[in-house]
Design a protein around this motif. Structure first.
Motif: not given
Length: 322
Positions: A126-148
């Motif tokens: 339901g989103m553009s490919t550009e919007a999806f890529a930006e969402t993934v990029k933002n997630w990588f910037e803030i998300a952390r692995h649960p054990t490492l």
């Protein structure tokens, strides 16, 4: 450490004094890789392969980066459900979303393929490919692995970064061939591995062309699956998107078996490789019974066909970059 700074080569041989694989222990696996590259990249060698045919394919999850305790793209999708939940109050009473919001991972997995499909549809479509890529990029910037506790895109394997660089320095073209979503992987593949977007082959959903509110063309992601690049789909994807049979393929699970079989079946020098996760101290130890990255039939076939198995604990000095 940058991929390009790892190795200089000349005529298919590492320059004197330069260790092309410094994070690999001296072992049969390391010797097999070095010998194979020397043979196929040295002019005049009986096994010489011209550069245009030096194709190397790598699985991603569990081969180039970690995959436990769940695939990183699934971790992204679960986090997206939580982020979007305020816009969807109906999710509180609807599976698999109720289990996600309750932190019940077993309940999520119990929803099966249908539930996982609903999660992907809710977070990818339901989103553009550009919007999806930006969402993934933002997630990588803030998300952390649960054990490492590290960013997910830092959980790449240092020995594999060195191997990718070594292959490219010796005239190979390196590809990712993975069951992961192609547009998810393209966000980080070039930065993390030095592999450009056009050399990433993965599973994909239907994308349609449309005109946005501003009159500009956009590509919109749909919920329908178009191509699954896993198991027998991997050789199909290689044929469709690469057009050449690899001479080297590296995987870690039964999902990579057909890619390794396809690679090994070609003529001339061939190197199928399997990464066996044996290091519970620095990473994880798992194989035949693991629901993530199951390595059972492929491990048996590797033994029967004398394919090279890389033992993480024995063959790697380090696992992750410092």
């Amino acid at each position: 450490m940058t991929a390009g700074g790892l190795l200089l080569s000349l005529g298919g041989r590492a320059l004197a004094g330069v260790d092309p694989l410094p994070s690999w222990n001296e072992s049969g696996a390391r010797r097999a890789i070095l010998d194979f590259v020397r043979r196929v990249a040295t002019p005049g060698s009986p096994d010489f392969v011209p550069p245009e045919a030096r194709i190397a394919t790598f699985d991603n999850d569990g081969t180039l980066w970690a995959e436990q305790p769940l695939y990183f793209q699934l971790a992204f999708a679960l986090d997206e459900v939580k982020r979007l939940a305020p816009q969807h109050p109906e999710w509180r009473n609807r599976e698999p979303f109720r289990s996600i919001l309750a932190g019940d991972r077993k309940g999520v997995m119990a929803s099966g393929e249908k539930g996982l499909g609903q999660i992907v549809a809710a977070t990818h479509a339901g989103m553009s490919t550009e919007a999806f890529a930006e969402t993934v990029k933002n997630w990588f910037e803030i998300a952390r692995h649960p054990t490492l506790g590290r960013p997910y895109d830092q959980l790449v394997y240092q020995p594999q970064l060195e191997l990718l660089a070594f292959l490219r320095a010796n005239g190979f073209k390196t590809f990712i061939v993975s069951g992961g979503g192609v547009e998810f992987m393209r966000v980080f593949a070039e930065r993390s591995y030095g592999i450009p977007p056009e050399q990433v082959v993965g599973s994909s959903g239907v994308v349609t062309y449309a005109t946005g509110p501003d009159g500009k063309p956009v590509l919109l992601k749909q919920a329908k699956v178009e191509f699954v690049d896993d198991g027998p789909g991997k050789p199909v994807g290689i044929n469709r998107f690469i057009g050449r049979r690899p001479i080297l393929a590296f995987g870690n699970s039964d999902g990579d078996l057909q890619m390794l079989q396809y690679t090994a079946a070609g003529g001339g020098a061939r190197l199928p490789l399997l990464l066996h996760h044996t290091d519970a101290g620095r990473e994880w130890a798992y194989d035949r019974r693991s629901p993530i990255g199951k390595l059972d039939k492929a491990l048996d076939e590797a033994a029967a066909r004398n394919w090279q198995v890389v033992d993480m604990k024995a063959d790697w000095k380090v696992v992750f970059p410092p």
